[in-house]
Design a protein around this motif. Structure first.
Motif, PDB file in Angstrom:
ATOM      1  N   ILE A  25     -62.489  -9.921   2.923  1.00  0.00           N
ATOM      2  CA  ILE A  25     -63.385 -11.057   2.733  1.00  0.00           C
ATOM      3  C   ILE A  25     -63.838 -11.542   4.104  1.00  0.00           C
ATOM      4  CG2 ILE A  25     -62.269 -11.786   0.588  1.00  0.00           C
ATOM      5  CD1 ILE A  25     -60.833 -13.974   2.274  1.00  0.00           C
ATOM      6  N   PRO A  26     -64.925 -12.324   4.172  1.00  0.00           N
ATOM      7  CA  PRO A  26     -65.254 -12.983   5.442  1.00  0.00           C
ATOM      8  C   PRO A  26     -64.074 -13.853   5.880  1.00  0.00           C
ATOM      9  CG  PRO A  26     -67.067 -13.167   3.892  1.00  0.00           C
ATOM     10  CD  PRO A  26     -65.905 -12.612   3.114  1.00  0.00           C
ATOM     11  N   VAL A  27     -63.911 -14.009   7.166  1.00  0.00           N
ATOM     12  CA  VAL A  27     -62.774 -14.767   7.689  1.00  0.00           C
ATOM     13  C   VAL A  27     -62.831 -16.203   7.171  1.00  0.00           C
ATOM     14  CG1 VAL A  27     -61.622 -15.587   9.775  1.00  0.00           C
ATOM     15  CG2 VAL A  27     -62.656 -13.312   9.737  1.00  0.00           C
ATOM     16  N   ARG A  28     -61.681 -16.692   6.668  1.00  0.00           N
ATOM     17  CA  ARG A  28     -61.615 -18.046   6.125  1.00  0.00           C
ATOM     18  C   ARG A  28     -61.860 -19.088   7.208  1.00  0.00           C
ATOM     19  NH1 ARG A  28     -57.405 -15.784   2.548  1.00  0.00           N
ATOM     20  NH2 ARG A  28     -55.940 -15.939   4.275  1.00  0.00           N
ATOM     21  N   SER A  29     -62.489 -20.190   6.820  1.00  0.00           N
ATOM     22  CA  SER A  29     -62.764 -21.275   7.754  1.00  0.00           C
ATOM     23  C   SER A  29     -61.465 -21.781   8.373  1.00  0.00           C
ATOM     24  CB  SER A  29     -63.471 -22.422   7.031  1.00  0.00           C
ATOM     25  OG  SER A  29     -63.667 -23.515   7.896  1.00  0.00           O
ATOM     26  N   GLY A  30     -61.444 -21.914   9.682  1.00  0.00           N
ATOM     27  CA  GLY A  30     -60.260 -22.367  10.394  1.00  0.00           C
ATOM     28  C   GLY A  30     -59.344 -21.252  10.828  1.00  0.00           C
ATOM     29  N   GLU A  31     -59.587 -20.023  10.344  1.00  0.00           N
ATOM     30  CA  GLU A  31     -58.732 -18.886  10.700  1.00  0.00           C
ATOM     31  C   GLU A  31     -59.500 -17.834  11.498  1.00  0.00           C
ATOM     32  OE1 GLU A  31     -56.972 -17.557   7.021  1.00  0.00           O
ATOM     33  OE2 GLU A  31     -55.807 -19.402   6.783  1.00  0.00           O
ATOM     34  N   GLU A  32     -60.606 -18.262  12.108  1.00  0.00           N
ATOM     35  CA  GLU A  32     -61.437 -17.337  12.885  1.00  0.00           C
ATOM     36  C   GLU A  32     -60.723 -16.890  14.166  1.00  0.00           C
ATOM     37  OE1 GLU A  32     -64.089 -20.275  10.687  1.00  0.00           O
ATOM     38  OE2 GLU A  32     -62.351 -20.434  12.046  1.00  0.00           O
ATOM     39  N   LEU A  33     -61.081 -15.716  14.627  1.00  0.00           N
ATOM     40  CA  LEU A  33     -60.614 -15.194  15.907  1.00  0.00           C
ATOM     41  C   LEU A  33     -61.719 -15.356  16.942  1.00  0.00           C
ATOM     42  CD1 LEU A  33     -59.006 -11.816  14.732  1.00  0.00           C
ATOM     43  CD2 LEU A  33     -57.887 -14.052  14.969  1.00  0.00           C
ATOM     44  N   ASN A  34     -61.331 -15.390  18.215  1.00  0.00           N
ATOM     45  CA  ASN A  34     -62.319 -15.385  19.292  1.00  0.00           C
ATOM     46  C   ASN A  34     -62.800 -13.943  19.452  1.00  0.00           C
ATOM     47  OD1 ASN A  34     -63.631 -15.242  21.851  1.00  0.00           O
ATOM     48  ND2 ASN A  34     -62.573 -17.121  22.486  1.00  0.00           N
ATOM     49  N   VAL A  35     -63.904 -13.629  18.779  1.00  0.00           N
ATOM     50  CA  VAL A  35     -64.357 -12.242  18.684  1.00  0.00           C
ATOM     51  C   VAL A  35     -64.704 -11.682  20.054  1.00  0.00           C
ATOM     52  CG1 VAL A  35     -66.105 -10.698  17.708  1.00  0.00           C
ATOM     53  CG2 VAL A  35     -65.130 -12.530  16.305  1.00  0.00           C
ATOM     54  N   VAL A  60     -65.149  -8.171  12.385  1.00  0.00           N
ATOM     55  CA  VAL A  60     -63.865  -8.694  11.921  1.00  0.00           C
ATOM     56  C   VAL A  60     -63.991  -9.179  10.484  1.00  0.00           C
ATOM     57  CG1 VAL A  60     -62.023 -10.381  12.282  1.00  0.00           C
ATOM     58  CG2 VAL A  60     -63.239  -9.416  14.256  1.00  0.00           C
ATOM     59  N   GLN A  61     -63.100  -8.707   9.625  1.00  0.00           N
ATOM     60  CA  GLN A  61     -62.970  -9.198   8.262  1.00  0.00           C
ATOM     61  C   GLN A  61     -61.508  -9.594   8.058  1.00  0.00           C
ATOM     62  OE1 GLN A  61     -65.458  -8.629   5.112  1.00  0.00           O
ATOM     63  NE2 GLN A  61     -66.556  -9.418   6.880  1.00  0.00           N
ATOM     64  N   GLN A  62     -61.232 -10.289   6.980  1.00  0.00           N
ATOM     65  CA  GLN A  62     -59.876 -10.765   6.722  1.00  0.00           C
ATOM     66  C   GLN A  62     -59.384 -10.225   5.383  1.00  0.00           C
ATOM     67  OE1 GLN A  62     -59.498 -15.061   6.729  1.00  0.00           O
ATOM     68  NE2 GLN A  62     -57.369 -14.971   7.346  1.00  0.00           N
ATOM     69  N   PHE A  63     -58.081  -9.904   5.329  1.00  0.00           N
ATOM     70  CA  PHE A  63     -57.470  -9.533   4.057  1.00  0.00           C
ATOM     71  C   PHE A  63     -57.072 -10.811   3.348  1.00  0.00           C
ATOM     72  CE2 PHE A  63     -56.840  -5.822   6.772  1.00  0.00           C
ATOM     73  CZ  PHE A  63     -57.383  -4.837   5.970  1.00  0.00           C
ATOM     74  N   SER A  64     -57.447 -10.917   2.077  1.00  0.00           N
ATOM     75  CA  SER A  64     -57.335 -12.189   1.373  1.00  0.00           C
ATOM     76  C   SER A  64     -55.964 -12.448   0.784  1.00  0.00           C
ATOM     77  CB  SER A  64     -58.379 -12.256   0.253  1.00  0.00           C
ATOM     78  OG  SER A  64     -58.197 -11.189  -0.667  1.00  0.00           O
ATOM     79  N   ILE A  65     -55.233 -11.395   0.407  1.00  0.00           N
ATOM     80  CA  ILE A  65     -53.943 -11.574  -0.255  1.00  0.00           C
ATOM     81  C   ILE A  65     -52.878 -11.898   0.786  1.00  0.00           C
ATOM     82  CG2 ILE A  65     -52.137 -10.421  -1.598  1.00  0.00           C
ATOM     83  CD1 ILE A  65     -54.276  -8.866  -3.020  1.00  0.00           C
ATOM     84  N   GLY A  66     -51.977 -12.796   0.446  1.00  0.00           N
ATOM     85  CA  GLY A  66     -50.878 -13.124   1.346  1.00  0.00           C
ATOM     86  C   GLY A  66     -50.844 -14.609   1.678  1.00  0.00           C
ATOM     87  N   TYR A  67     -49.628 -15.118   1.852  1.00  0.00           N
ATOM     88  CA  TYR A  67     -49.427 -16.535   2.133  1.00  0.00           C
ATOM     89  C   TYR A  67     -48.819 -16.758   3.513  1.00  0.00           C
ATOM     90  CZ  TYR A  67     -50.228 -17.695  -2.793  1.00  0.00           C
ATOM     91  OH  TYR A  67     -50.782 -17.859  -4.034  1.00  0.00           O
ATOM     92  N   SER A  68     -48.527 -15.711   4.235  1.00  0.00           N
ATOM     93  CA  SER A  68     -47.752 -15.858   5.458  1.00  0.00           C
ATOM     94  C   SER A  68     -48.592 -15.502   6.674  1.00  0.00           C
ATOM     95  CB  SER A  68     -46.497 -14.983   5.367  1.00  0.00           C
ATOM     96  OG  SER A  68     -45.652 -15.197   6.456  1.00  0.00           O
ATOM     97  N   ASN A  69     -48.316 -14.366   7.290  1.00  0.00           N
ATOM     98  CA  ASN A  69     -49.066 -13.987   8.478  1.00  0.00           C
ATOM     99  C   ASN A  69     -50.547 -13.761   8.145  1.00  0.00           C
ATOM    100  OD1 ASN A  69     -46.853 -13.980  10.278  1.00  0.00           O
ATOM    101  ND2 ASN A  69     -46.198 -12.012   9.457  1.00  0.00           N
TER     102      ASN A  69
END
Length: 355
Positions: free
Chosen positions: A8-18, A39-48
């Motif tokens: 998914i697109p990177v969640r708001s507040g969890e962006e990286l300095n590309v 950069v994309q983000q994996f959506s599943i997961g509650y931790s890292n």
């Protein structure tokens, strides 16, 4: 490491300095001067936090700790990188690590990179094109059993994990440690906690075997090929260590839900797992199949199952504690307190049957 729906697109507040990350990658790993980092983000997961990185044809997965304060000794990226480096040569489902960096200026925290595997990860439903027949569900069950037993059969003494292993007193330390974590993260009084903790403290097995354990073994941490006939990836090695394989099995069973389980245990983290579908092994069948494959005595599994539910409850309580203190604003965490309550109640019921 594509999952259901892939990235998914990177969640708001969890962006990286590309720009900073791209410069680091270009300097240390890949040189593709005419391509930009995606950069994309994996959506599943509650931790890292886990991201897909692509520069031209090159791709990798980046893992970093969650935002905000974290529990002591948790989310140790260097440790997870070391574990993968030690295990990958013996267990191909473990992703091959690429590098670790403790330079906080790159993505805001220590991080590591690993290979990007491809396949399907199944959580609450099968992907389009795969019919969830009884035979397919049984096949998946067998794969999960066999892969866990295969992991436990690796001679840990020959790996880099021998240096971090303390087999003696493993379960005593685990019970004591997870009780302590719960007490530090407690947000409400749950009446079943007292009897549950007493049960765990007084029923610790006096003898346990020793093996490499994943300690977060569940079906949506695995990746399968496109006809679901082979496991091609196993992820989230953050908790892996050398310890009692039956503790690993007990934790796996805390995730392996059945249709007859209490509703909140089944759906507290979202939709019910596919393991509730017809054809999947019951927990008892899984445990017996593991015993046949591994040759281990599983007669004390009620203790390990109870411990597994408690451990999962504590993990979720730690996340919920951070949410309650507004250290994380992820709305998915709002109902974790209810899930913790249900897991502790269910664990206490399993313990009561054994007591």
């Amino acid at each position: 490491m594509e999952k259901m729906g892939d990235t998914i697109p990177v969640r708001s507040g969890e962006e990286l300095n590309v720009n900073r990350l791209e410069a680091f990658l270009q300097e240390n790993i890949v040189e593709v001067p005419n391509e930009r980092l995606e950069v994309q983000q994996f959506s599943i997961g509650y931790s890292n936090l886990t991201y897909q990185l692509k520069i031209g044809e090159w791709e990798a997965v980046l893992r970093r700790p969650p935002l905000g304060p974290v529990a002591p000794k948790a989310h140790d990226m260097n440790r997870e990188h070391h574990i993968l480096s030690s295990i990958h040569p013996y267990y191909q489902a473990a992703p091959e690590p690429i590098l670790f960096s403790d330079d906080d200026s790159i993505v805001g925290a220590p991080f590591f990179l690993m290979e990007r595997k491809h396949g399907i990860v199944i959580d609450s439903e099968f992907p389009k094109g795969i019919v969830p027949t009884v035979e397919k569900c049984r096949q998946l069950s067998n794969i999960m059993v066999n892969q866990l037993a295969d992991l436990h059969s690796i001679p840990y003494e020959k790996t880099g994990l021998a240096e971090i292993s303390k087999p003696e007193g493993f379960m005593e330390r685990q019970v004591r440690g997870w009780i302590s974590r719960y007490e530090r993260a407690k947000t409400e009084e749950i009446k079943e906690v007292g009897p549950l903790i007493a049960y765990l403290q007084t029923n610790i097995p006096h003898y346990s075997q020793t093996s490499i354990i994943h300690y977060d073994y569940k079906i949506n941490n695995a990746m399968f090929n496109h006809n679901v006939s082979e496991m091609v990836g196993l992820f989230d090695w953050e908790m892996a260590t050398v310890g009692d394989p039956l503790a690993d099995l007990g934790v796996a069973m805390s995730y392996w839900t059945e249709e007859s389980d209490p509703e909140m245990v089944k759906v507290g983290l979202g939709q019910a797992s596919i393991t509730t579908l017809d054809g999947f092994m019951s927990r008892d069948e899984f445990i017996q199949a593991y015993a046949t494959k591994s040759g281990l005595d599983v007669s004390n599994m009620d203790f390990y199952r109870t411990f597994g539910y408690f451990k999962l409850a504590v993990i979720l309580q730690q996340i919920y504690y951070r949410y309650e203190l507004a250290q994380t604003k992820d709305g998915r965490f709002a109902k974790l307190g209810q899930m913790v309550n249900s897991l502790i109640t269910h664990a206490a019921q399993v313990a009561a049957k054994e007591a």
